[in-house]
Design a protein around this motif. Structure first.
Motif, PDB file in Angstrom:
ATOM      1  N   ILE A  66      47.365  49.876  97.133  1.00  0.00           N
ATOM      2  CA  ILE A  66      48.509  50.783  97.107  1.00  0.00           C
ATOM      3  C   ILE A  66      48.074  52.185  96.688  1.00  0.00           C
ATOM      4  O   ILE A  66      48.613  53.190  97.169  1.00  0.00           O
ATOM      5  CB  ILE A  66      49.649  50.254  96.209  1.00  0.00           C
ATOM      6  N   ALA A  67      47.061  52.272  95.834  1.00  0.00           N
ATOM      7  CA  ALA A  67      46.528  53.595  95.487  1.00  0.00           C
ATOM      8  C   ALA A  67      45.935  54.264  96.719  1.00  0.00           C
ATOM      9  O   ALA A  67      46.141  55.459  96.962  1.00  0.00           O
ATOM     10  CB  ALA A  67      45.478  53.466  94.388  1.00  0.00           C
ATOM     11  N   ALA A  68      45.194  53.485  97.508  1.00  0.00           N
ATOM     12  CA  ALA A  68      44.595  54.026  98.734  1.00  0.00           C
ATOM     13  C   ALA A  68      45.673  54.449  99.721  1.00  0.00           C
ATOM     14  O   ALA A  68      45.556  55.490 100.380  1.00  0.00           O
ATOM     15  CB  ALA A  68      43.679  52.978  99.365  1.00  0.00           C
ATOM     16  N   PHE A  69      46.735  53.646  99.811  1.00  0.00           N
ATOM     17  CA  PHE A  69      47.793  53.983 100.754  1.00  0.00           C
ATOM     18  C   PHE A  69      48.516  55.263 100.336  1.00  0.00           C
ATOM     19  O   PHE A  69      48.829  56.118 101.171  1.00  0.00           O
ATOM     20  CB  PHE A  69      48.793  52.836 100.879  1.00  0.00           C
ATOM     21  N   LEU A  70      48.785  55.412  99.050  1.00  0.00           N
ATOM     22  CA  LEU A  70      49.463  56.623  98.583  1.00  0.00           C
ATOM     23  C   LEU A  70      48.610  57.867  98.820  1.00  0.00           C
ATOM     24  O   LEU A  70      49.135  58.927  99.180  1.00  0.00           O
ATOM     25  CB  LEU A  70      49.809  56.491  97.100  1.00  0.00           C
ATOM     26  N   ILE A  83      50.834  65.803  91.091  1.00  0.00           N
ATOM     27  CA  ILE A  83      51.310  64.461  90.778  1.00  0.00           C
ATOM     28  C   ILE A  83      52.313  64.574  89.639  1.00  0.00           C
ATOM     29  O   ILE A  83      52.002  65.129  88.585  1.00  0.00           O
ATOM     30  CB  ILE A  83      50.159  63.532  90.329  1.00  0.00           C
ATOM     31  N   ILE A  84      53.510  64.054  89.851  1.00  0.00           N
ATOM     32  CA  ILE A  84      54.510  64.023  88.783  1.00  0.00           C
ATOM     33  C   ILE A  84      54.463  62.643  88.142  1.00  0.00           C
ATOM     34  O   ILE A  84      54.746  61.637  88.781  1.00  0.00           O
ATOM     35  CB  ILE A  84      55.922  64.316  89.319  1.00  0.00           C
ATOM     36  N   GLY A  85      54.092  62.590  86.844  1.00  0.00           N
ATOM     37  CA  GLY A  85      53.975  61.317  86.139  1.00  0.00           C
ATOM     38  C   GLY A  85      52.835  60.493  86.700  1.00  0.00           C
ATOM     39  O   GLY A  85      51.900  61.003  87.316  1.00  0.00           O
ATOM     40  N   GLY A  86      52.915  59.187  86.458  1.00  0.00           N
ATOM     41  CA  GLY A  86      52.005  58.264  87.115  1.00  0.00           C
ATOM     42  C   GLY A  86      50.544  58.395  86.754  1.00  0.00           C
ATOM     43  O   GLY A  86      49.685  58.448  87.642  1.00  0.00           O
ATOM     44  N   ASP A  95      50.351  72.047  98.374  1.00  0.00           N
ATOM     45  CA  ASP A  95      50.432  71.504  99.723  1.00  0.00           C
ATOM     46  C   ASP A  95      51.292  70.242  99.733  1.00  0.00           C
ATOM     47  O   ASP A  95      52.067  70.020 100.665  1.00  0.00           O
ATOM     48  CB  ASP A  95      49.035  71.176 100.256  1.00  0.00           C
ATOM     49  N   VAL A  96      51.114  69.431  98.690  1.00  0.00           N
ATOM     50  CA  VAL A  96      51.839  68.152  98.601  1.00  0.00           C
ATOM     51  C   VAL A  96      52.209  67.887  97.145  1.00  0.00           C
ATOM     52  O   VAL A  96      51.430  68.177  96.239  1.00  0.00           O
ATOM     53  CB  VAL A  96      50.970  66.968  99.103  1.00  0.00           C
ATOM     54  N   VAL A  97      53.409  67.343  96.950  1.00  0.00           N
ATOM     55  CA  VAL A  97      53.823  66.802  95.654  1.00  0.00           C
ATOM     56  C   VAL A  97      53.979  65.299  95.826  1.00  0.00           C
ATOM     57  O   VAL A  97      54.640  64.842  96.762  1.00  0.00           O
ATOM     58  CB  VAL A  97      55.152  67.416  95.171  1.00  0.00           C
ATOM     59  N   VAL A  98      53.350  64.521  94.945  1.00  0.00           N
ATOM     60  CA  VAL A  98      53.546  63.068  94.932  1.00  0.00           C
ATOM     61  C   VAL A  98      54.303  62.727  93.655  1.00  0.00           C
ATOM     62  O   VAL A  98      53.770  62.876  92.551  1.00  0.00           O
ATOM     63  CB  VAL A  98      52.208  62.302  94.979  1.00  0.00           C
ATOM     64  N   ASP A  99      55.545  62.313  93.821  1.00  0.00           N
ATOM     65  CA  ASP A  99      56.425  62.042  92.687  1.00  0.00           C
ATOM     66  C   ASP A  99      56.392  60.548  92.384  1.00  0.00           C
ATOM     67  O   ASP A  99      56.995  59.747  93.085  1.00  0.00           O
ATOM     68  CB  ASP A  99      57.845  62.497  93.027  1.00  0.00           C
ATOM     69  N   GLN A 100      55.712  60.194  91.298  1.00  0.00           N
ATOM     70  CA  GLN A 100      55.535  58.796  90.932  1.00  0.00           C
ATOM     71  C   GLN A 100      56.665  58.261  90.059  1.00  0.00           C
ATOM     72  O   GLN A 100      56.753  57.054  89.828  1.00  0.00           O
ATOM     73  CB  GLN A 100      54.215  58.630  90.161  1.00  0.00           C
ATOM     74  N   VAL A 101      57.527  59.143  89.564  1.00  0.00           N
ATOM     75  CA  VAL A 101      58.512  58.709  88.568  1.00  0.00           C
ATOM     76  C   VAL A 101      59.912  59.233  88.875  1.00  0.00           C
ATOM     77  O   VAL A 101      60.655  59.624  87.974  1.00  0.00           O
ATOM     78  CB  VAL A 101      58.074  59.130  87.143  1.00  0.00           C
ATOM     79  N   CYS A 102      60.288  59.215  90.130  1.00  0.00           N
ATOM     80  CA  CYS A 102      61.645  59.607  90.508  1.00  0.00           C
ATOM     81  C   CYS A 102      62.501  58.348  90.592  1.00  0.00           C
ATOM     82  O   CYS A 102      62.424  57.600  91.563  1.00  0.00           O
ATOM     83  CB  CYS A 102      61.642  60.353  91.837  1.00  0.00           C
ATOM     84  N   GLY A 123      48.865  54.793  89.656  1.00  0.00           N
ATOM     85  CA  GLY A 123      48.881  56.254  89.634  1.00  0.00           C
ATOM     86  C   GLY A 123      47.539  56.818  89.216  1.00  0.00           C
ATOM     87  O   GLY A 123      47.048  57.802  89.778  1.00  0.00           O
ATOM     88  N   LYS A 124      46.925  56.173  88.231  1.00  0.00           N
ATOM     89  CA  LYS A 124      45.593  56.580  87.780  1.00  0.00           C
ATOM     90  C   LYS A 124      44.584  56.433  88.915  1.00  0.00           C
ATOM     91  O   LYS A 124      43.715  57.298  89.110  1.00  0.00           O
ATOM     92  CB  LYS A 124      45.201  55.711  86.584  1.00  0.00           C
ATOM     93  N   ARG A 125      44.680  55.355  89.642  1.00  0.00           N
ATOM     94  CA  ARG A 125      43.750  55.112  90.753  1.00  0.00           C
ATOM     95  C   ARG A 125      43.992  56.090  91.897  1.00  0.00           C
ATOM     96  O   ARG A 125      43.053  56.532  92.564  1.00  0.00           O
ATOM     97  CB  ARG A 125      43.904  53.668  91.241  1.00  0.00           C
ATOM     98  N   LEU A 126      45.253  56.432  92.137  1.00  0.00           N
ATOM     99  CA  LEU A 126      45.583  57.429  93.153  1.00  0.00           C
ATOM    100  C   LEU A 126      44.916  58.757  92.823  1.00  0.00           C
ATOM    101  O   LEU A 126      44.280  59.379  93.693  1.00  0.00           O
ATOM    102  CB  LEU A 126      47.104  57.597  93.239  1.00  0.00           C
TER     103      LEU A 126
END
Length: 300
Positions: A205-209, A5-8, A64-71, A13-16
């Motif tokens: 939205i946390a669940a969806f992410l 997780i980048i940022g968030g 496996d995955v990068v989730v970029d929260q602050v791009c 983001g915390k809930r994700l």
């Protein structure tokens, strides 16, 4: 899965991160170190705007995955595209409904309303200027998406997030703005023609992410609950909970209140649902979302 997780680390983001940990994933968080990474995660510290620092912090790790929260800008997207080439198989960016700021359709817009191939990317704009970035938020997100869409060494998807409501930790102050004015019977500035918009509950939205991080689809996807809301819908709920009176003041020119829009701001979530996700209806959570935020305001 190993997920970065980048940022968030605040709000959704915390809930994700919490949901990913509960699902058994190994989560690494990289940020500037100004806020601690949640318990159970591996913490890396770097400024994502500093390519060398970001590359050094990541080192030889792969994900496996990068989730970029602050791009937020095309510069950041280009840095990420270079740094994570060969380091991840999938990259998910958190985007926004604001990428559709040039659309004004009576019908909810689908993802293909924005042709990313036609977006002009200009990394020479003053993206490092906070005031410029704030006033060009949608444009920055749009150009960032265009950078990834033009080609990357990994599968890419962007989640275009609707306006988010709910949570005691809603830091925007938008709900509090309405509550104060309704309690005091003060005018709420809205455009003469006030359009509805699509929203999403913070937990949803946390669940969806989290679902998107675990998925395989690529490209942009709209994320929001069913049931667009108007300013009047939101104010009616707040009025019932707090007392007072809602007084709208229509203005033709000048600043209007948050959650009031002179153009349509509705997306369609058909693509997400065709991919297998099922969104709730705003009527199922609106009262709960507003009460969470208002209760925190009273306590503070």
């Amino acid at each position: 899965m190993d997920i970065l997780i980048i940022g968030g680390t605040r709000y959704f983001g915390k809930r994700l991160i919490g949901r990913l940990l509960e699902a058994g994933h190994h989560v690494t968080v990289i940020n500037r170190g100004s806020s601690p990474a949640p318990e159970g995660t591996l913490s890396l510290v770097a400024d994502r705007n500093d390519e060398k620092a970001l590359e050094k912090a990541v080192g030889d790790r792969t994900f496996d995955v990068v989730v970029d929260q602050v791009c937020y800008t095309p510069r950041q997207a280009e840095i990420a595209r270079r740094v994570f080439a060969g380091r991840t198989r999938r990259y998910v960016t958190t985007s926004t409904v604001e990428v559709y700021e040039y659309e004004d359709s009576a019908a909810p817009v689908a993802e293909d309303a924005l042709d990313l191939a036609a977006v002009t990317v200009d990394t020479d704009l003053p993206w490092d200027d906070p005031e410029f970035l704030e006033s060009h938020y949608g444009e920055g997100k749009r150009q960032a998406e265009a950078v990834f869409a033009a080609g990357a060494d990994f599968a890419w998807s962007s989640v275009r997030v609707a306006h988010v409501l709910g949570g005691a930790d809603d830091f925007t102050g938008r709900v509090a703005h309405y509550a104060r004015r309704i309690r005091a019977g003060e005018p709420i500035a809205v455009p003469v023609v006030n359009r509805p918009a699509t929203y999403v509950y913070v937990e949803e939205i946390a669940a969806f992410l989290a679902w998107a991080a675990e998925g395989e689809f690529t490209g942009p996807v709209n994320a929001h609950s069913h049931g667009p809301l108007t300013t009047a819908d939101i104010c009616a709920e707040i009025e019932e909970m707090t007392g007072g009176r809602t007084i709208f003041q229509e203005v033709e020119v000048g600043e209007v209140s948050p959650f009031s829009f002179s153009r349509s701001y509705a997306m369609t979530n058909s693509r997400a649902e065709n991919l297998g996700y099922r969104f709730s209806h705003s009527s199922e959570w609106l009262r709960k979302a507003l009460s969470e935020t208002l209760a925190a305001e009273v306590e503070s």
